[in-house]
Motif scaffolding. Structure first.
Motif, mmCIF file in Angstrom:
data_model
loop_
_atom_site.group_PDB
_atom_site.id
_atom_site.type_symbol
_atom_site.label_atom_id
_atom_site.label_comp_id
_atom_site.label_asym_id
_atom_site.label_seq_id
_atom_site.Cartn_x
_atom_site.Cartn_y
_atom_site.Cartn_z
ATOM 1 N N GLU A 183 -3.350 -7.744 -10.842
ATOM 2 C CA GLU A 183 -4.172 -6.532 -10.766
ATOM 3 C C GLU A 183 -5.338 -6.711 -9.802
ATOM 4 O OE1 GLU A 183 -5.255 -5.902 -14.808
ATOM 5 O OE2 GLU A 183 -3.265 -5.178 -15.419
ATOM 6 N N GLU A 184 -5.957 -7.892 -9.834
ATOM 7 C CA GLU A 184 -7.074 -8.163 -8.926
ATOM 8 C C GLU A 184 -6.607 -8.192 -7.475
ATOM 9 O OE1 GLU A 184 -8.638 -11.796 -10.434
ATOM 10 O OE2 GLU A 184 -9.766 -10.840 -12.057
ATOM 11 N N LEU A 185 -5.397 -8.747 -7.268
ATOM 12 C CA LEU A 185 -4.840 -8.775 -5.915
ATOM 13 C C LEU A 185 -4.575 -7.369 -5.391
ATOM 14 C CD1 LEU A 185 -2.203 -11.641 -5.456
ATOM 15 C CD2 LEU A 185 -4.226 -11.179 -4.104
ATOM 16 N N LEU A 186 -4.019 -6.533 -6.253
ATOM 17 C CA LEU A 186 -3.741 -5.143 -5.860
ATOM 18 C C LEU A 186 -5.028 -4.430 -5.463
ATOM 19 C CD1 LEU A 186 -1.113 -4.178 -8.584
ATOM 20 C CD2 LEU A 186 -0.709 -4.225 -6.124
ATOM 21 N N LYS A 187 -6.084 -4.654 -6.246
ATOM 22 C CA LYS A 187 -7.382 -4.036 -5.967
ATOM 23 C C LYS A 187 -7.943 -4.561 -4.643
ATOM 24 C CE LYS A 187 -12.034 -3.537 -7.912
ATOM 25 N NZ LYS A 187 -12.936 -3.958 -9.009
ATOM 26 N N GLU A 188 -7.834 -5.873 -4.437
ATOM 27 C CA GLU A 188 -8.339 -6.487 -3.214
ATOM 28 C C GLU A 188 -7.572 -5.986 -1.992
ATOM 29 O OE1 GLU A 188 -9.244 -10.987 -1.503
ATOM 30 O OE2 GLU A 188 -8.524 -10.692 -3.561
ATOM 31 N N ARG A 189 -6.257 -5.845 -2.132
ATOM 32 C CA ARG A 189 -5.446 -5.352 -1.016
ATOM 33 C C ARG A 189 -5.855 -3.940 -0.626
ATOM 34 N NH1 ARG A 189 1.021 -5.287 -1.544
ATOM 35 N NH2 ARG A 189 0.538 -3.649 -3.038
ATOM 36 N N GLU A 190 -6.128 -3.102 -1.606
ATOM 37 C CA GLU A 190 -6.542 -1.731 -1.325
ATOM 38 C C GLU A 190 -7.885 -1.709 -0.600
ATOM 39 O OE1 GLU A 190 -6.478 2.370 -1.075
ATOM 40 O OE2 GLU A 190 -4.881 0.911 -1.472
ATOM 41 N N GLU A 191 -8.817 -2.571 -1.014
ATOM 42 C CA GLU A 191 -10.131 -2.645 -0.362
ATOM 43 C C GLU A 191 -9.986 -3.111 1.092
ATOM 44 O OE1 GLU A 191 -12.268 -5.288 -2.886
ATOM 45 O OE2 GLU A 191 -12.737 -3.747 -4.399
ATOM 46 N N GLU A 192 -9.119 -4.119 1.306
ATOM 47 C CA GLU A 192 -8.902 -4.621 2.663
ATOM 48 C C GLU A 192 -8.230 -3.567 3.537
ATOM 49 O OE1 GLU A 192 -9.909 -7.492 4.081
ATOM 50 O OE2 GLU A 192 -10.999 -7.805 2.217
ATOM 51 N N ARG A 193 -7.337 -2.789 2.953
ATOM 52 C CA ARG A 193 -6.659 -1.730 3.701
ATOM 53 C C ARG A 193 -7.671 -0.687 4.184
ATOM 54 N NH1 ARG A 193 -4.983 3.161 3.149
ATOM 55 N NH2 ARG A 193 -5.718 3.303 0.996
ATOM 56 N N LYS A 194 -8.647 -0.354 3.333
ATOM 57 C CA LYS A 194 -9.681 0.625 3.710
ATOM 58 C C LYS A 194 -10.569 0.081 4.821
ATOM 59 C CE LYS A 194 -9.873 2.964 -0.776
ATOM 60 N NZ LYS A 194 -10.662 3.207 -2.014
ATOM 61 N N ARG A 195 -10.920 -1.202 4.722
ATOM 62 C CA ARG A 195 -11.728 -1.820 5.782
ATOM 63 C C ARG A 195 -10.954 -1.816 7.102
ATOM 64 N NH1 ARG A 195 -12.824 -5.983 1.662
ATOM 65 N NH2 ARG A 195 -14.890 -5.606 0.775
ATOM 66 N N LEU A 196 -9.656 -2.087 7.014
ATOM 67 C CA LEU A 196 -8.817 -2.107 8.212
ATOM 68 C C LEU A 196 -8.789 -0.733 8.858
ATOM 69 C CD1 LEU A 196 -6.836 -3.633 10.045
ATOM 70 C CD2 LEU A 196 -5.007 -2.980 8.469
ATOM 71 N N GLU A 197 -8.675 0.316 8.074
ATOM 72 C CA GLU A 197 -8.666 1.687 8.604
ATOM 73 C C GLU A 197 -9.972 1.990 9.342
ATOM 74 O OE1 GLU A 197 -7.890 4.187 5.278
ATOM 75 O OE2 GLU A 197 -5.720 3.829 5.276
ATOM 76 N N THR A 198 -11.088 1.529 8.769
ATOM 77 C CA THR A 198 -12.396 1.742 9.400
ATOM 78 C C THR A 198 -12.463 1.031 10.747
ATOM 79 O OG1 THR A 198 -13.474 1.913 7.232
ATOM 80 C CG2 THR A 198 -14.886 1.442 9.119
ATOM 81 N N GLU A 199 -12.006 -0.222 10.781
ATOM 82 C CA GLU A 199 -12.040 -1.004 12.018
ATOM 83 C C GLU A 199 -11.123 -0.400 13.083
ATOM 84 O OE1 GLU A 199 -10.974 -4.782 10.477
ATOM 85 O OE2 GLU A 199 -12.981 -5.221 9.702
#
Length: 418
Positions: A183-199
């Motif tokens: 569950e923590e990995l899934l949450k972390e992946r979603e956060e990283e995906r959002k950062r990637l979209e911003t970049e």
């Protein structure tokens, strides 16, 4: 029979402890690897600065943000791989839990049957009657031993039920811990995906700005290409000189000792290696993928090796003989392996250093100063000098790093432990 039962009970306990430890070890190892890469990404974020409006700064910022996006994608790939590992672990744990629960139920049924049997034959008189109704002394002894062993068996069965119950309890806890990690990995992946979209949006904006200045951009790239050609020509000349030097040294040694020179190695294209050089070359080659990144502190690879088109820009093609690593102002260039400094030279006002490792040469360019000189023996990680920080471009600090095997150009990235 009783000994086998006890041995089986001990093995069962050992298996439980080992399996639980293995799962925790897998999760901790995955977390450790991700933490190291995440630290690198977080540190490299400090290297991304707002650029001025001139083409040079915008192009440099494009390289930096592209490097950051590459790091972010690599981290997301790590997370996806870890997710697959944890999913496999979950499947194993769930199968083990089903097996343990079935085993516990079986033990309980057997224990219940033995309790019922003892209840029916519970009196001392009945046990004595069973023992002494034997027709021979041998049979009497066997029945007495059977009664004693059955009582011990009964006690051990009860103890094994407690062990199985503890196994099930720990396996359920293990399952919960692994699910939590997922569950923590899934949450972390979603956060990283959002950062990637911003970049990627920042990169898109930079590309739009550069596309409007295509002519100026092309002129800047032509200037950089001329400077790179000048630097590479000097590096090639110095390596050729070093190869010639090794050939002459081998010939002088042959005259002194009377031994013939190896004509295969004594050429204008390859180093003539001594025994120590051959050992150093072999050691260097064996450390492929383990060599340290040649800068201190936070870093980011902003330009890769080889020829490639800049994504999003028309007719913009780059040819890099090494890699460009962005670091923090004040960062030091450091030796990637034991060796000897064979050249310290300047091109366009900046210092460059060659370090020889047998028949391999590492090249460190764009330094403001050197802390070594020609002939200096260096060890892995030794500082070679301070990387130049461009005050006209937000103190942008770039080490241009090359790797050669004799005259052959190598892609440095697979050799580094990034």
């Amino acid at each position: 029979m009783m000994k086998r039962f006890l041995v089986g009970l001990s093995l069962c306990l050992c298996f439980l402890t080992t399996l639980f430890a293995q799962t925790n070890s897998v999760i901790k190892e995955l977390e450790s690897k991700r933490a190291a890469l995440q630290k690198q990404i977080r540190e490299s974020e400090s290297l991304v600065r707002s650029a001025r409006n001139d083409v040079t700064s915008q192009l440099n910022s494009l390289n930096t943000i592209t490097g950051q996006i590459t790091e972010r994608k690599r981290y997301i790939e790590y997370i996806n791989n870890d997710m697959e590992t944890i999913n496999r672990q979950l499947n194993l744990i769930e199968r083990d839990l089903v097996r343990l629960e079935e085993s516990l139920l079986d033990r309980k049924k057997k224990y219940e049957a033995s309790i019922q049997y003892l209840y029916k034959n519970r009196t001392v008189e009945e046990k004595l009657l069973f023992v002494f109704s034997a027709k021979t002394l041998t049979q009497t002894y066997r029945r007495l031993r059977y009664v004693n062993e059955y009582a011990t068996y009964q006690r051990l069965q009860g103890e094994e039920i407690l062990v199985k119950q503890e196994e099930v309890k720990k396996k359920r806890a293990e399952l919960q811990d692994t699910k939590k990690a997922k569950e923590e990995l899934l949450k972390e992946r979603e956060e990283e995906r959002k950062r990637l979209e911003t970049e990627e949006q920042v990169k898109k904006n930079l590309l739009t700005a550069l596309q409007k200045k295509q002519k100026t951009l092309q002129g800047e790239l032509d200037k950089k290409r001329r400077e790179a050609n000048k630097l590479n020509a000097r590096i090639d000349k110095l390596i050729a000189d070093e190869i010639e030097k090794s050939r002459k040294a081998a010939e002088a040694e042959a005259r002194r000792t009377g031994k013939p020179v190896d004509t295969k190695s004594a050429s204008s294209k390859a180093f003539t290696l001594s025994k120590a050089d051959r050992e150093l070359s072999g050691s260097f080659a064996n450390n492929r993928g383990k060599l340290p990144v040649p800068v201190t502190g936070a870093y980011m690879v902003v330009n890769g090796y080889g020829q490639y088109n800049v994504q999003g820009l028309r007719n913009v093609k780059l040819d890099n003989k090494g890699i460009d690593i962005q670091a923090r102002p004040g960062a030091q260039a450091r030796a990637i392996f034991d060796g000897e400094v064979t050249a310290v030279f300047e091109v366009s006002g900046l210092t460059n250093i060659l370090v020889r490792h047998g028949n391999y040469i590492s090249v460190y360019c764009n330094l403001s100063s050197a802390s070594v000189k020609k002939g200096t023996k260096v060890k892995t990680g030794d500082s070679l000098g301070t990387i130049f920080s461009d005050k006209t471009d937000n103190n942008r600090t770039i080490l241009h790093f090359q790797l050669r095997k004799e005259r052959e150009q190598l892609n440095p990235e697979p050799w580094l432990n990034k």
